[in-house]
Design an enzyme around this catalytic site. Structure first.
Site, PDB file in Angstrom:
ATOM      1  N   LYS A 165      77.847  21.839 -14.742  1.00 12.14           N
ATOM      2  CA  LYS A 165      77.391  21.027 -15.872  1.00 12.14           C
ATOM      3  C   LYS A 165      76.406  20.005 -15.290  1.00 12.14           C
ATOM      4  O   LYS A 165      76.749  18.866 -14.999  1.00 12.14           O
ATOM      5  CB  LYS A 165      78.615  20.363 -16.529  1.00 12.14           C
ATOM      6  CG  LYS A 165      78.335  19.845 -17.922  1.00 12.14           C
ATOM      7  CD  LYS A 165      79.635  19.485 -18.624  1.00 12.14           C
ATOM      8  CE  LYS A 165      79.389  18.570 -19.813  1.00 12.14           C
ATOM      9  NZ  LYS A 165      78.516  19.093 -20.852  1.00 12.14           N
TER      10      LYS A 165
HETATM   11  N1  PMP Z   1      78.580  24.758 -23.262  1.00 12.19           N
HETATM   12  C1  PMP Z   1      77.773  23.725 -22.959  1.00 12.19           C
HETATM   13  C2  PMP Z   1      76.376  23.992 -22.580  1.00 12.19           C
HETATM   14  C3  PMP Z   1      78.266  22.413 -23.038  1.00 12.19           C
HETATM   15  O1  PMP Z   1      77.474  21.383 -22.751  1.00 12.19           O
HETATM   16  C4  PMP Z   1      79.606  22.199 -23.423  1.00 12.19           C
HETATM   17  C5  PMP Z   1      80.142  20.805 -23.514  1.00 12.19           C
HETATM   18  N2  PMP Z   1      80.633  20.367 -22.286  1.00 12.19           N
HETATM   19  C6  PMP Z   1      80.393  23.308 -23.720  1.00 12.19           C
HETATM   20  C7  PMP Z   1      79.850  24.569 -23.628  1.00 12.19           C
HETATM   21  C8  PMP Z   1      81.827  23.140 -24.143  1.00 12.19           C
HETATM   22  O2  PMP Z   1      82.599  22.708 -23.071  1.00 12.19           O
HETATM   23  P1  PMP Z   1      83.897  21.837 -23.291  1.00 12.19           P
HETATM   24  O3  PMP Z   1      84.722  22.536 -24.267  1.00 12.19           O
HETATM   25  O4  PMP Z   1      84.511  21.769 -21.945  1.00 12.19           O
HETATM   26  O5  PMP Z   1      83.450  20.504 -23.783  1.00 12.19           O
END
Ligand code: PMP
Length: 307
Positions: A159
């Site tokens: 991320k």
């Molecule tokens: N995909 C992307 C590109 C994101 O930025 C996020 C948010 N973090 C998610 C999926 C969903 O991840 P999460 O459920 O861990 O927030």
């Protein structure tokens, strides 16, 4: 969505007043986008604020940093404590939490290794990212003309801050065209994810979400929803989807910490199912919203209390 300031931001081990949480203009990450971050939510529970899967988020943060060879000066347990301290210090019953690891003011140039690694944690009250109306009745999606990263260009498991230029371009394109959110395809043409959410389809009672190999982040909401779906007796699997699978799905929804669980009403103007949130989406939404508030015994361990 505008930010409502809270009181204190954790910066490199200290809580500083909101307005004083500043960085130098030569902060390395500002120039080259080599940083990593998390998005987490704390919900109001009967025992005060509870942070949803906090340790899992911090493990992902550490892994994101490892992928980019950023040497975080804090262990996962210390980062977990930093988040708890920041939530407690701001005295908010619920909030969004944004930990950021960035390379500070040091050397300029593409080699990030000599730069100081800095960490901040900010929290503020934040409502439904795609709006209450979206959560209740679903959102209209458009497949982006921008592709998700090829895994050998940008690692989907990380991320990383700079990676979100791709998401921002897709988001702007979708909004300008009158849609709520974008869906990105992988360079191979498989459905990847949305700009800040994972995507799910429901077909013949099966719940399916794309894999990391299609460029999707391994979402913590995604894995929670997979567990909920299986515990509810649905077949839930990670698998490749084509854009036509979205058009012909019985139901579709997206998941993310900020967005939570949001039904998809249409994709590229093709109505999904009946054009309203389907029964499986509704059931999963209901359980998710109870689980994050510590109201489901089976998922109590997902909630990490601040005090
Ligand atoms: N995909 C992307 C590109 C994101 O930025 C996020 C948010 N973090 C998610 C999926 C969903 O991840 P999460 O459920 O861990 O927030």
């Amino acid at each position: 969505m505008p930010i409502t300031p809270s009181k204190l931001i954790w910066m490199d081990g200290e809580l500083v007043p909101w307005d004083e949480a500043r960085v130098h203009v030569l902060t390395h990450t500002l120039h080259y986008g080599c940083g990593v971050f998390e998005g987490i939510r704390a919900y109001e529970t009967s025992q005060g604020p509870g942070v949803f899967r906090l340790t899992d988020h911090m493990v992902r943060l550490a892994n994101s940093a490892k992928i980019f060879m950023i040497d975080v000066p804090y262990a996962v347990e210390e980062l977990v404590q930093a988040v708890k301290d920041t939530v407690a210090a701001n005295e908010l019953p619920s909030c969004y939490i944004r930990p950021l690891v960035y390379l500070g003011y040091g050397e300029m140039g593409l080699n990030p290794l000599p730069c100081p690694v800095q960490v901040s944690v900010a929290v503020w009250p934040w409502g439904a990212y795609l709006g209450d109306e979206g959560v209740a009745n679903g959102v209209r999606m458009k497949i982006s003309s921008w592709q998700r990263h090829d895994p050998n260009a940008m690692p989907p498991a990380a991320k990383g801050t700079g990676m979100y230029i791709n998401s921002s371009m897709a988001k702007v394109e979708a909004l300008k065209a009158g849609y709520d959110e974008a869906i990105l395809l992988s360079p191979q043409g498989y459905v990847s994810e949305c700009t800040g959410e994972n995507i799910f389809v429901v077909k013949g009672g099966r719940v399916i979400t794309p894999p990391v190999s299609a460029g999707a982040l391994e979402g913590i909401t995604q894995s929670s929803v997979m567990a909920i779906a299986r515990d509810e007796g649905f077949e839930a699997e990670v698998g490749n989807l084509l854009r036509s699978d979205l058009y012909t799905a019985d139901e579709a929804f997206l998941t993310g910490t900020a967005a939570e669980v949001v039904p998809i009403r249409s994709v590229d103007d093709r109505v999904v199912g009946k054009g309203e949130p389907g029964p499986i989406t509704r059931r999963i939404q209901e359980i998710y919203f109870a689980a994050v508030r510590g109201q489901v015994d089976r998922y109590k361990d997902w909630v990490e209390h601040v005090r």
